[in-house]
Design a protein around this motif. Structure first.
Motif, PDB file in Angstrom:
ATOM      1  N   ASN A  92      96.248  95.119 -46.384  1.00  0.00           N
ATOM      2  CA  ASN A  92      96.920  96.137 -45.574  1.00  0.00           C
ATOM      3  C   ASN A  92      98.154  96.672 -46.284  1.00  0.00           C
ATOM      4  O   ASN A  92      98.416  97.886 -46.285  1.00  0.00           O
ATOM      5  N   GLU A 149      94.488  91.204 -37.100  1.00  0.00           N
ATOM      6  CA  GLU A 149      94.901  91.636 -38.440  1.00  0.00           C
ATOM      7  C   GLU A 149      93.826  92.476 -39.107  1.00  0.00           C
ATOM      8  O   GLU A 149      94.143  93.442 -39.833  1.00  0.00           O
ATOM      9  N   ASN A 152      93.983  95.894 -37.504  1.00  0.00           N
ATOM     10  CA  ASN A 152      95.155  96.613 -38.021  1.00  0.00           C
ATOM     11  C   ASN A 152      94.876  97.163 -39.416  1.00  0.00           C
ATOM     12  O   ASN A 152      95.295  98.286 -39.749  1.00  0.00           O
ATOM     13  N   LYS A 156      94.852 101.086 -40.334  1.00  0.00           N
ATOM     14  CA  LYS A 156      95.749 101.608 -41.375  1.00  0.00           C
ATOM     15  C   LYS A 156      94.951 102.353 -42.441  1.00  0.00           C
ATOM     16  O   LYS A 156      95.380 103.431 -42.914  1.00  0.00           O
TER      17      LYS A 156
END
Length: 480
Positions: A92, A149, A152, A156
């Motif tokens: 990320n 996670e 996310n 992103k």
């Protein structure tokens, strides 16, 4: 196929383990490829069908969209990435830089809970719907992190205008409980009725051998071999709205698939998945025979990793015989179904990696970068330069202009106003110079890598002298 570490294969009782071209130019694609030529403004999907975007940049961000032959993929992991549940966060944190560099998609490792729990790289899947949110196999999180996670990370990546591809293991499962199996007359580790998600429960009826037959195309590592001929398995994998494929695509928001060990089942499986689920797909058919790769890609209606190109590059660059780059490869058969690569998590044979990257990032196909090469081993500035060249100059079909043991020169012929390029690769230990025929008459050109300071002007007949440093490459195009 993947590395066979004993730790991931522990299952209570069982632990199994696996001519030289003249200066006359030769076109690498035939006349029908003319209709498949691409430029940055011409987007083509994995099955070769064109669709219009008006521009292959997002109108909102100006960053390149994904399309095979027009994008660049990052394999966003390597074998035995650090355990501890932080890998999704690590990736990320790199997405913005990768997107700014021109990388349009990322390929993630298998994301669901596997038999070896917190240590597993995911290639021994137990529960396809546990992304790190159930306590099973000795852990809640996967090796890579939690479901939150992962979500996310995907969110992103999409905000950065990048696609996300899931690594899918459909051949085999691991981590089931022992049960009496009437088809074998023994106990087998095929009872997956207790998986924590409660979705896609499996028993011996869903694995070979069973009522559908003794076996399919192949099994791996002694694991239970999933039976795709079983309508129940088909339903859970790609048909039902809450099944694996559609859940990954519509709920988790994956954009495509890297299918693991597709030698283990018929290409019709990937074809059916693609028809029902959609998204980009590429299969790992580990074979250097280009006829076999083309057969699989056509029957699976999928892209395929270009192992023919991989092995030819290894022999050419490390064996000092660049004339081998004249040989047949999948990208020459169909660039829109060829995913090219220099290294992956399973194999790392090519030592002249920058030369190999200069090849795949200037030629047709969908080039893949390897995380360790990009982040740790090679010069990132040089790779970013090649990514820029790929996204801005590598258009049109390919003509090989010259090759011998040490030198290779090829031309991308440009498309729809984009001038294309000439790439010169030199595997010798001294500077080389060569006259080549371009597509540009009376035009100043330059080397967009910065490896040469020349600014030559082509003659009226389009010929020009270019140069290349030792063990290096140059990429020439119109100075504009």
């Amino acid at each position: 196929m993947k590395k066979t570490h004993a730790s991931i294969y522990f299952v209570a009782v069982i632990a199994f383990l696996f001519y030289s071209c003249s200066q006359n130019e030769t076109d690498s694609v035939d006349a029908k490829a003319e209709s498949q030529q691409f430029k940055i403004i011409n987007v083509t999907n994995h099955d070769g069908k064109s669709f219009s975007t008006g521009d292959a940049k997002s109108s909102e961000t100006g960053k390149y969209v994904e399309n095979p032959g027009g994008g660049v993929m990052m394999q966003a992991f390597y074998w035995d990435v650090p355990a501890g549940g932080n890998w999704w966060n690590t990736v990320n944190g790199k997405l913005t830089d990768w997107s700014n560099a021109g990388i349009g998609s990322i390929w993630l490792p298998p994301a669901s809970k596997a038999q070896n729990g917190p240590l597993s790289m995911g290639y021994d899947p137990t529960d396809y719907f546990d992304f790190g949110d159930y306590n099973q196999n000795g852990t809640i999180e996967t090796r890579f992190g939690s479901k939150t996670e992962l979500v996310n990370l995907i969110t992103k990546a999409h905000a950065e205008n990048m696609k996300v591809y899931a690594d899918i293991v459909l051949n085999h499962n691991s981590g089931g409980q022992s049960e009496a199996n009437p088809f074998t007359g023994t106990n087998t580790w095929t009872n997956f009725t207790g998986i924590a998600s409660g979705k896609f429960k499996r028993t011996y009826n869903n694995f070979y051998k069973n009522s559908f037959g003794n076996n399919d195309e192949g099994f791996f590592g002694g694991f239970p071999d999933l039976c795709h001929a079983d309508p129940y398995v088909q339903d859970w994998l790609w048909i039902r709205a809450d099944g694996v494929g559609k859940y990954y695509k519509n709920t988790m928001k994956f954009d495509g698939w890297r299918f693991d060990y597709v030698k283990g089942f018929g290409p019709w499986v990937v074809n059916a998945w693609n028809a029902n689920v959609g998204g980009f797909s590429v299969g790992e058919y580990w074979d250097a025979n280009v006829n076999t790769l083309e057969w699989w890609a056509n029957n699976a209606n999928s892209s395929v990793f270009d192992f023919a190109c991989y092995y030819k590059m290894n022999d050419a660059f490390d064996g000092n015989n660049l004339a081998l780059l004249n040989d047949d490869m999948m990208w020459k058969r169909n660039p829109f179904k060829a995913v090219t690569f220099v290294t992956n998590h399973d194999t790392d044979e090519i030592s002249s990696k920058l030369l190999a990257y200069s090849y795949i990032l200037t030629h047709e196909g969908y080039p893949t970068l390897f995380y360790k090469d990009y982040e740790e081993t090679l010069d990132k500035n040089k790779l970013n330069n090649l990514i820029w060249i790929h996204n801005n100059k590598a258009t049109g079909n390919t003509s090989i202009l010259y090759s011998d043991n040490d030198e290779y020169v090829a031309r991308r012929n440009g498309y729809n106003g984009n001038p294309g390029l000439v790439v010169y690769i030199n595997n010798s230990t001294s500077w080389q110079e060569r006259w080549v025929e371009t597509n540009w008459a009376s035009t100043q050109i330059k080397d967009f890598t910065g490896n040469s300071s020349w600014y030559p002007t082509t003659q009226g007949d389009k010929w020009v002298k270019i140069q290349c440093p030792p063990k290096g490459y140059t990429v020439w195009s119109v100075n504009q």
